[in-house]
Design a protein around this motif. Structure first.
Motif, PDB file in Angstrom:
ATOM      1  N   ALA B 169      29.885  -2.450  13.987  1.00  0.00           N
ATOM      2  CA  ALA B 169      29.001  -1.665  13.120  1.00  0.00           C
ATOM      3  C   ALA B 169      28.747  -0.289  13.732  1.00  0.00           C
ATOM      4  O   ALA B 169      28.688   0.715  13.024  1.00  0.00           O
ATOM      5  N   ILE B 172      31.754   1.851  13.146  1.00  0.00           N
ATOM      6  CA  ILE B 172      31.762   2.324  11.754  1.00  0.00           C
ATOM      7  C   ILE B 172      30.866   3.554  11.627  1.00  0.00           C
ATOM      8  O   ILE B 172      31.216   4.554  10.993  1.00  0.00           O
ATOM      9  N   VAL B 184      35.730  -1.666  10.093  1.00  0.00           N
ATOM     10  CA  VAL B 184      35.231  -2.423   8.938  1.00  0.00           C
ATOM     11  C   VAL B 184      35.908  -3.796   8.900  1.00  0.00           C
ATOM     12  O   VAL B 184      35.263  -4.822   8.672  1.00  0.00           O
ATOM     13  N   ARG B 185      37.206  -3.819   9.207  1.00  0.00           N
ATOM     14  CA  ARG B 185      37.907  -5.116   9.220  1.00  0.00           C
ATOM     15  C   ARG B 185      37.360  -6.006  10.329  1.00  0.00           C
ATOM     16  O   ARG B 185      37.160  -7.206  10.138  1.00  0.00           O
ATOM     17  N   ALA B 187      34.369  -5.975  11.518  1.00  0.00           N
ATOM     18  CA  ALA B 187      33.040  -6.447  11.112  1.00  0.00           C
ATOM     19  C   ALA B 187      33.161  -7.575  10.098  1.00  0.00           C
ATOM     20  O   ALA B 187      32.420  -8.549  10.136  1.00  0.00           O
ATOM     21  N   LYS B 188      34.130  -7.440   9.186  1.00  0.00           N
ATOM     22  CA  LYS B 188      34.327  -8.509   8.196  1.00  0.00           C
ATOM     23  C   LYS B 188      34.674  -9.823   8.873  1.00  0.00           C
ATOM     24  O   LYS B 188      34.234 -10.891   8.458  1.00  0.00           O
ATOM     25  N   LEU B 239      25.232  -7.246   3.563  1.00  0.00           N
ATOM     26  CA  LEU B 239      26.236  -6.783   4.526  1.00  0.00           C
ATOM     27  C   LEU B 239      27.635  -7.041   3.992  1.00  0.00           C
ATOM     28  O   LEU B 239      28.521  -6.190   4.082  1.00  0.00           O
ATOM     29  N   TRP B 240      27.821  -8.238   3.475  1.00  0.00           N
ATOM     30  CA  TRP B 240      29.141  -8.613   2.979  1.00  0.00           C
ATOM     31  C   TRP B 240      29.566  -7.691   1.846  1.00  0.00           C
ATOM     32  O   TRP B 240      30.685  -7.179   1.823  1.00  0.00           O
ATOM     33  N   LEU B 243      30.360  -4.220   3.325  1.00  0.00           N
ATOM     34  CA  LEU B 243      31.611  -4.139   4.083  1.00  0.00           C
ATOM     35  C   LEU B 243      32.819  -4.104   3.148  1.00  0.00           C
ATOM     36  O   LEU B 243      33.860  -3.534   3.474  1.00  0.00           O
ATOM     37  N   ARG B 244      32.682  -4.707   1.956  1.00  0.00           N
ATOM     38  CA  ARG B 244      33.812  -4.686   1.011  1.00  0.00           C
ATOM     39  C   ARG B 244      34.021  -3.294   0.444  1.00  0.00           C
ATOM     40  O   ARG B 244      35.110  -2.962  -0.015  1.00  0.00           O
ATOM     41  N   PRO B 257      25.762  -1.066   8.013  1.00  0.00           N
ATOM     42  CA  PRO B 257      26.028  -2.276   8.808  1.00  0.00           C
ATOM     43  C   PRO B 257      25.240  -2.292  10.122  1.00  0.00           C
ATOM     44  O   PRO B 257      24.695  -3.328  10.515  1.00  0.00           O
TER      45      PRO B 257
END
Lengths: 452, 332
Positions: B169, B172, B184-185, B187-188, B239-240, B243-244, B257
């Motif tokens: 985060a 980012i 970002v990936r 964090a996902k 958050l989800w 992040l998308r 994030p």
């Protein structure tokens, strides 16, 4: 080996490794401020070059000091719980003030000092440099207050076996604090003087004749030449203070067994604690009496005074104290000779034309300050044995109940890491010296403009 | 000077604040270290640049927290640290490796950079895992039995994942371009570990401690506590969703994030603090039983009240000076 001995070796290893780096950063912070102020005033590029080279050494030393210091703060709890349980009411506030007034100040402004030159105005960068130097010195102040109190405790009272603070003024300004603090601050100054002189000499020998190198060489030698007589004076006063408060330590330093007058200054001897005598003594008659009492007939206490009726030995182990003291004084004398010879040669021939053998000698003395500082600390700390806090708490009472195998495993891990890091540190310093400290960005970058 | 009943409470609160600040602040820079193996060499330099001015001060919160434990609760300090002897040693070795690798990687000869990068990662990992392990042991009452050690190994991994998440985060927030998309990936991937870790600790804690079970599920406290898990669930969902959609075209919401992860950590921390209160050594010593003498606590408190606002002030100053995207790290 038992837990007590292993814990002692572990603490000794940690603190010996740790003190190497604060010894450099305490004085180097002020030296950097000096370089920065010279640059602000003169605008001469060499001062910025010096700043940029030594700030790298500062950052590296600072990081090593921080991480090894964190290790120490945890060791109090993991290995020596009896220390804080007994004297925590005095030691606690002193350590707390170190964190509050020093650690955060250093850590935050170090970031600005290292990476902020182009983001903040020049005065703020100079201020950050000052605050970092101030922070390291504050840190030294608090820790030496605590250490001195452990040697000469005053201002406290015992209730149910636990120390309680009665008079904070008396605790902070305990009898040995002013001497120990000045002795350590001067030691830091000398360590940095020889570090700068040594690395500059090394660069000079490799053919680097930039003004930065010559100025560094001159700066280091003059700083050393000025500080060493002060240090000899401070050391002498510290010794007299120790004689008053911890005579058994002075007796061990002198290798003197019997109380009496006309005590010789021993240059060499092998103290034998089993036979309670020295072998192969070489000494200068009456000189120890003269140094300690300023009178050839002066009575100097002997070790045999510190043996109880039942034969219990109440003085520290003699040989380590005797020898580390001699190593410290020996290195000090070498520093005196080197810096004064250097000052004379510079006066006669100029800093850029010093003879090669002399420069090689200086390179060899790059870390001489470390040797003297460690030897001095061994003298005073081993000299306090068997006490942890003189007359209040013994080392044995403070040790934690940890399985010896566990202490051994962590000890081996620490030692391996410390040896590797020390090698890497020295290697990188000489690598930086070979690379040279050229500051290649334009001098007119915003943060670096000299003050008008 | 101060009331002996309230002093230990004040110091417990101060220690709590330090631990919380430490977990969030050193959490993100430890996380950056944990993510090192997933980044290319140039990206690593930029990641290091994003934490360069801060990591040292971040670590100082740990020194303050352990310092408060040491000076305000000396008996507890000895009890807790001797029980955690080995994990503490592992953490210290981790902290040493990572702190020095940070400096050495930039100053050592070029050929030595990769080994120092490896040391930076290893140090970050050892530190995070050891801290997670200690957290687990603390929750379990500092008791070295196999089921509890196994649980603590679980919390070790969970905390490392949580640190990686907040580290991602941070990246980012502080970078852009390819590295930001990569973060970002990361964090996902990390968010599932975060949910699992927080969930596992939350389920296991009341099960092992009847006292905590009672504290959590007693009426009417349960009504007051209910917002904690509900807010956490809501934050994870937000958050989800965020992040998308990140990174957005104009870099809006890059801060989200990190802010959400911080709030999650704060919520988790309050859950813990509520569960343990009034104990400082779980089920054994309360903060009043472990507290140092009143006059010593008083003199520390005076200094703290004067100095702590200054520390917070210049810490904020540093974050303001080094705001914005991280650029190349250099001394000029």
């Amino acid at each position: 080996m038992d837990t007590l001995l292993l814990s002692r070796i572990q603490f000794a290893a940690n603190i010996s490794f740790h003190i190497l780096f604060p010894t450099i950063t305490i004085a180097l912070g002020w030296v950097l401020l000096f370089f920065k102020l010279r640059f602000n005033r003169t605008g001469e590029r060499k001062w910025m070059d010096l700043y940029m080279f030594w700030v790298k050494v500062f950052a590296l030393s600072f990081a090593l000091g921080v991480v090894s210091g964190i290790t120490m703060s945890f060791q109090f709890g993991t290995n020596w719980p009896g220390f804080m349980e007994t004297v925590g009411n005095v030691a606690g506030p002193l350590l707390a003030y170190e964190v509050l007034t020093a650690f955060f100040l250093e850590a935050v402004f170090l970031g600005i000092m290292l990476f902020g030159a182009s983001r903040v105005p020049g005065w703020l960068h100079t201020l950050a440099t000052f605050l970092v130097a101030f922070g390291t010195t504050m840190s030294a102040f608090w820790i030496l207050v605590l250490n001195s109190w452990m040697h000469t405790p005053t201002g406290h009272e015992l209730r149910d076996g636990v120390v309680h603070a009665a008079d904070w003024w008396a605790i902070i300004f305990n009898p040995s604090m002013p001497y120990r603090l000045s002795h350590m601050l001067l030691a830091s100054g000398l360590t940095v003087a020889f570090l700068i002189a040594g690395l500059s000499a090394y660069r000079h020998l490799r053919g680097d004749r930039t003004p930065e190198v010559t100025t560094g060489l001159r700066f280091g030698l003059i700083l050393g030449a000025v500080l060493i007589p002060l240090q000899i004076l401070a050391g002498d006063m510290h010794g007299l203070n120790t004689l008053e408060h911890q005579p058994q330590k002075v007796a061990a330093m002198e290798g003197n067994w019997e109380t009496g007058g006309n005590v010789p200054l021993l240059l060499f001897a092998l103290p034998d604690e089993a036979a309670r005598t020295n072998h192969y003594e070489i000494g200068i008659p009456s000189l120890a009496s003269v140094i300690l009492k300023h009178d050839p007939a002066g009575v100097v206490p002997g070790l045999n005074d510190f043996v109880a009726e039942d034969g219990t030995v109440l003085h520290p182990p003699v040989a380590p104290v005797f020898w580390s003291f001699r190593i410290m004084v020996g290195v000090g004398m070498l520093m005196l000779a080197a810096s004064w010879a250097g000052a004379y040669l510079m006066w006669r021939r100029g800093a850029d034309r010093l003879p090669r053998p002399f420069l090689m000698g200086l390179t060899g003395m790059t870390f001489a300050g470390w040797v003297a500082t460690l030897a001095g600390w061994y003298t005073t700390e081993i000299g306090r044995q068997p006490w942890l806090v003189q007359g209040v708490l013994t080392v044995e009472q403070a040790v934690g109940d940890i399985a010896s195998g566990m202490v051994l495993s962590t000890l081996l891990a620490y030692i391996a890491i410390y040896i590797a890091l020390l090698a890497a540190y020295i290697g990188v310093l000489f690598h930086l010296a070979r690379k040279g400290g050229r500051y290649d960005a334009p001098v007119a970058s915003p943060g670096m403009q000299p003050a008008e | 000077m101060f009331d002996p009943q309230t002093l230990p409470l004040i110091f417990a609160a101060l220690m709590g604040v330090s631990i919380l600040l430490y977990v969030v602040l050193d959490g993100f820079d430890l996380g950056v270290g944990l993510l090192f193996p997933f980044a290319a060499e140039a990206e690593r330099d930029r990641m290091i640049a994003s934490i360069g001015p801060f990591w040292d001060a971040n670590e100082t919160w740990l020194v303050l927290a352990i310092g408060i434990l040491l000076v305000a609760f000396p008996v507890a300090h000895g009890d807790i640290l001797t029980a955690l002897y080995l994990p503490v040693a592992v953490m210290l070795i981790g902290l040493i490796l990572r702190g020095v690798a940070f400096e050495f990687r930039a100053k050592a000869p070029l050929g030595h950079k990769r080994p120092w990068d490896a040391a930076f990662w290893a140090g970050s990992a050892l530190t995070a895992l050891a801290q997670g392990f200690m957290l687990g042991m603390y929750v379990m009452g500092l008791d070295w039995t196999w089921p509890k050690v196994a649980f603590s190994l679980g919390t070790a991994v969970a905390l490392a994942v949580a640190y990686s998440f907040i580290g991602a985060a941070w990246v980012i927030l502080k970078t852009d371009g390819a590295l930001q998309r990569k973060a970002v990936r990361w964090a996902k991937g990390g968010i599932w570990g975060l949910v699992l870790g927080m969930g596992a600790v939350s389920v296991a804690t009341p099960l092992v401690s009847p006292r905590i079970f009672d504290k959590w599920f007693r009426f009417p406290e349960i009504v007051a506590l209910a917002p904690l898990p509900m807010m956490s669930a809501l934050l994870v969902a937000l958050l989800w969703l965020a992040l998308r959609r990140l990174p957005t075209a104009n870099d809006s919401f890059a801060w989200f994030p990190f802010a959400a992860a911080t709030v999650l950590m704060v919520l988790g921390f309050f859950g813990m603090a509520y569960s343990f209160y009034p104990y400082i050594v779980p089920e054994k010593l309360t903060i009043w039983q472990a507290a140092a003498a009143t006059e010593s606590l008083s003199i520390i408190l005076v200094g703290t009240l004067v100095v702590l606002p200054m520390i917070l002030g210049y810490t904020i100053l540093a974050y303001v000076i080094f705001r914005g995207k991280a650029t190349k790290l250099s001394y000029d």
